[in-house]
Scaffold this active site. Structure first.
Site, short mmCIF file in Angstrom:
data_model
loop_
_atom_site.label_atom_id
_atom_site.label_comp_id
_atom_site.label_asym_id
_atom_site.label_seq_id
_atom_site.Cartn_x
_atom_site.Cartn_y
_atom_site.Cartn_z
CG HIS A 68 18.97 -1.43 -34.94
ND1 HIS A 68 17.61 -1.17 -34.97
CD2 HIS A 68 19.21 -2.06 -33.76
CE1 HIS A 68 17.07 -1.62 -33.86
NE2 HIS A 68 18.01 -2.17 -33.11
CG ASN A 123 18.20 0.33 -41.01
OD1 ASN A 123 17.87 1.52 -41.06
ND2 ASN A 123 17.82 -0.48 -40.03
N GLY A 177 16.45 13.28 -39.39
CA GLY A 177 17.48 13.15 -40.43
C GLY A 177 18.89 13.53 -40.01
CB SER A 178 20.81 13.63 -36.84
OG SER A 178 20.73 12.32 -36.32
CG ASN A 179 22.08 8.44 -38.64
OD1 ASN A 179 23.25 8.12 -38.45
ND2 ASN A 179 21.14 8.28 -37.72
CG MET A 216 10.36 6.14 -38.34
SD MET A 216 11.68 5.33 -37.39
CE MET A 216 10.74 4.73 -35.99
NE ARG A 217 5.76 4.44 -43.97
CZ ARG A 217 4.53 4.36 -43.52
NH1 ARG A 217 3.89 3.22 -43.54
NH2 ARG A 217 3.91 5.42 -43.06
C1 GRF Z 1 18.55 6.69 -35.35
O1 GRF Z 1 18.68 6.41 -33.98
C2 GRF Z 1 18.74 5.44 -36.17
O2 GRF Z 1 19.63 4.54 -35.57
C3 GRF Z 1 17.36 4.85 -36.19
O3 GRF Z 1 16.50 5.94 -36.26
C4 GRF Z 1 17.13 7.10 -35.72
C5 GRF Z 1 17.10 8.14 -36.79
O4 GRF Z 1 17.62 9.37 -36.38
N1 GRF Z 1 17.23 3.93 -37.28
P1 GRF Z 1 17.87 10.51 -37.45
O5 GRF Z 1 16.51 10.76 -38.15
O6 GRF Z 1 18.90 10.03 -38.41
O7 GRF Z 1 18.31 11.70 -36.65
#
Ligand code: GRF
Length: 218
Positions: free
Chosen positions: A109, A107, A12-14, A90-91
């Site tokens: 990517h 999303n 969940g860093s994003n 992841m789905r």
């Molecule tokens: C990121 O690299 C994003 O681009 C991909 O999954 C990863 C998620 O990382 N969809 P985080 O869980 O947000 O750290």
């Protein structure tokens, strides 16, 4: 204020970058719900720390993929979510969720789409031998990473890169462009025309391509 629902499966860093943007007041939006399909996702700890409501919805409890996504959509609707943000979810998103939020699911990517969709975008880019890769924020449609592109950022790929070093370089830009795309959405500045996204009032200085030469060569 725009109501955001986040879907995450892992660290969940994003998700954190969006929380930070909101807390610094640059993003005028409320993160009203985190949904995860993984009880050990670190994203849950982030939600707890920032007093964000969260739900764990386990796919195995549903008899079909559609039922699972119907439940996810229902929970988001209950919270009056207006924008669904996938942050390492992841789905492949099922039709009931897409239909419930048309052009309202984003999303991120870790590659420059349409190159290297699907899993391990960074590894695919490295193995293909491209010299520039990056990240893409896009709307979600029924395909895998095929929806209209909102913002991209480019980073160089160096000869001695590993999957880890390239992923790390890309991630720094993910954390910049994802909150930015959400901010533009919250300001009502994103228009979709066919497969093209236009951003109202986007000045060249805000260029979505970040110059790779700002990196030192290693
Ligand atoms: C990121 O690299 C994003 O681009 C991909 O999954 C990863 C998620 O990382 N969809 P985080 O869980 O947000 O750290």
């Amino acid at each position: 204020m725009l109501k955001i629902g986040v879907l995450a499966s892992g660290r969940g860093s994003n998700f954190q970058s969006i929380i930070d943007e909101r807390e610094s007041d640059r993003l005028k939006a409320d993160i009203v719900l985190l949904i995860t399909d993984n009880p050990s996702a670190f994203a849950i700890q982030r939600a707890k720390k920032h007093n964000i409501e969260y739900l764990i919805i386990l796919p195995k409890k549903y008899s079909s993929r559609n039922d699972f996504f119907k439940e996810v959509a229902d929970e988001l609707k209950k919270k009056n979510v207006e924008l669904v943000v996938l942050a390492g979810f992841m789905r492949i998103v099922g039709k009931p969720l897409i239909d419930a939020f048309p052009n309202r699911i984003m999303n991120i990517h870790p590659a420059l789409l349409p190159s290297f969709p699907g899993l391990h975008g960074q590894k695919q880019a490295l193995e293909y031998g491209v010299k520039i890769s990056g990240c893409t924020v896009h709307f979600v449609d029924e395909g895998v990473d095929t929806g209209p592109i909102i913002i991209q950022a480019a980073v160089p790929v160096f000869q001695n890169d590993t999957e880890e070093t390239l992923s790390e370089r890309i991630l720094r830009f993910e954390h910049k462009i994802y909150p930015e795309a959400i901010r533009l959405f919250s300001e009502g500045r994103i228009e979709i025309e066919g497969h093209r996204v236009r951003i109202k009032g986007y000045k060249p200085v805000d260029s979505s391509i970040i110059n790779p030469s700002s990196f030192e060569r290693s």
